[in-house]
Structure formats: C-alpha cells, structure tokens
Design an enzyme around this catalytic site. Sequence first.
Site, PDB file in Angstrom:
ATOM      1  N   PHE A  33       0.851  -1.191   0.000  1.00 59.26           N
ATOM      2  CA  PHE A  33       0.000   0.000   0.000  1.00 59.26           C
ATOM      3  C   PHE A  33       0.886   1.242   0.000  1.00 59.26           C
ATOM      4  O   PHE A  33       1.909   1.275   0.705  1.00 59.26           O
ATOM      5  CB  PHE A  33      -0.869  -0.034   1.263  1.00 59.26           C
ATOM      6  N   MET A 100       1.175  -4.733   2.688  1.00 63.70           N
ATOM      7  CA  MET A 100      -0.215  -5.125   2.502  1.00 63.70           C
ATOM      8  C   MET A 100      -0.349  -6.370   1.642  1.00 63.70           C
ATOM      9  O   MET A 100      -1.279  -7.161   1.813  1.00 63.70           O
ATOM     10  CB  MET A 100      -0.987  -3.953   1.888  1.00 63.70           C
ATOM     11  N   ASP A 228      11.383  -0.690  11.088  1.00 61.08           N
ATOM     12  CA  ASP A 228      10.148  -0.509  10.330  1.00 61.08           C
ATOM     13  C   ASP A 228       9.231   0.451  11.086  1.00 61.08           C
ATOM     14  O   ASP A 228       8.782   0.143  12.195  1.00 61.08           O
ATOM     15  CB  ASP A 228       9.473  -1.863  10.132  1.00 61.08           C
ATOM     16  N   HIS A 257      10.601   0.253   6.330  1.00 61.40           N
ATOM     17  CA  HIS A 257       9.516  -0.582   5.806  1.00 61.40           C
ATOM     18  C   HIS A 257       9.701  -0.893   4.326  1.00 61.40           C
ATOM     19  O   HIS A 257       9.379  -1.990   3.876  1.00 61.40           O
ATOM     20  CB  HIS A 257       8.183   0.138   6.024  1.00 61.40           C
TER      21      HIS A 257
END
Length: 283
Positions: A33, A100, A228, A257
Amino acid sequence: MPFITVGSENSGPIDLYYEDHGTGQPVVLIHGFPFNGATWEKQTIALLNAGYRVITYDRRGFGNSGQPTFGYDYDTFAADLKMLVDQLDLRDAVLVGHSMGTGEVTRYLGAYGSDRVSRAVLLAPLAPFLLRTADNPEGVEQQLFDGFKQAIAADRFAFLTSFCDNFFNYQQNKGRLVSEEAYRAHWHIGAQASAKGTLDCVDAWLTDFRGDVPRIDVPVLIVQGDADAVLPFPVTGQRLASMLPESTLVTLRGAPHGIPWTNADEVNRALIEFIGTRAMAHA
C-alpha cells in the site's frame, strides 16, 4: 496490456492489470500500500536474471487496475489473486508479498490451500493481527488507524507525503538508501490510486489472520527491517515467525519498511536463496 476480469460494478468490468515475463518457475509479486506492481522493479530484474517467470499485478483500486468502490477486504483480495493464479494456470508458484501484499498471501493460503503454491515470502508482513483487543494485547490501538483514515479523507496527497516519509524512514535514509527521485516516484505511484480504495484499505489492515497462519503448510521466508516505522517489527514479523516454527526469519538491521527498494540487494539475495537459484541458459 494484459488484464483479467474479476467482477463488475454497474455497467463496467473490474479488471486487474498484470505483467507476465520470463520462463521457469513462476514467482508472483504482490505489492504494498498504496503503490502498484511497478514498485517491484528491483526484484523483477533480479528474478528474471536468475531464470524465473515473474508475474506482477496491480491490486484492485491501484495502478492500472480497475478502481471500483467496493471489495477492499482480504477475502476479496485473495479471491482476486486466486482468479489470477487459476487463469494463468500457475503451478509450483512462489507467492511473494510486501506489506499489505502479505495479507493476500496469508489469506490465500488460509482459504485456498497450497495446491498451486510451493513457497511463500512475506516482506515486512501484516500478519498475524495488528489491532489491539482483549485477546490481542500485542496489537496497536484503534485510534492510530482512525487517525490514518481522517488524514486520508482530509488530504490524501498530504497523507502520502507522511506515509512515504515513514515508508523509507526518509530523514535518516535520504541520499543513502533512497534518492529524492525514488521518493517522488513512489509518491506519484501512490497518488494514482483510487481515493476510495486508499481509504478503505486502512480497515483491511485490521484483518485478523490468526486463523489463517496455522493453515500455511509451505515453507515461509519472512524478511523485515527492525526499524520498520509502518508495521512495527515486534508486532508483525518477529511475532509471526514465532507462530510459524518452520519459517525462516531474516532481520535487516536498521532497515525501514520499504525494503524492496532500500535494501534490494539483501532482499533479493534472501529471496533467491530461499526459492533456489536457477541459472539462465546462457549463464
């Protein structure tokens, strides 16, 4: 540009855009995402050079895929993935998700099994369950996600800047692990997404995958940075590895991330070693 149709809304089809390149064992890359399949370019090149068939696709609502106003939940996302796998008749496939996209991998294996899948790779995973509840005290408070939704609804483009900052840990890594140009490219990719899909996906992040995890019966590689700032490592990858005793956990020290971009060499090395390098014919 190839598409598969996964449904319809009113008078129009809901099409998923995909790319299918190379030969050999198929590797399906499922993006995070709020991006699309274009963000896999560093993995795509490495996998093609290693002799794999590489399939990327844009989740509904993102990239070149259709942008319906519904279906932003993991039962639907996993069903979309199944239609792609079935239509391309993939066998012995490796499912690779980032952020995601790890939800699709987890729910697919939980709901449909591993008849067509031989391995799974989860990069900065979403599972097992992000939301703090009475039976999940390790999770994150609901108000954080409510804040994300408010920020998206108020000014999605400002939210994207904040998200990219956290995605890359940009203040620490700019000019080192990520260029200003790559940051801007990711922002523009995110800006192409459906406004409704971007908003609705926040609720999907709160999916409880604890019922899916025990059904995973293929080898799993988990790779995550311990810095992250989007999906905290102790809540996600570290915890998930303890629930999958046969999994392999690779912790990237100080990594953010967005590891498919910032730590591509380390990610690609772990990925190809895990699924088994296949030399190209001319190598």
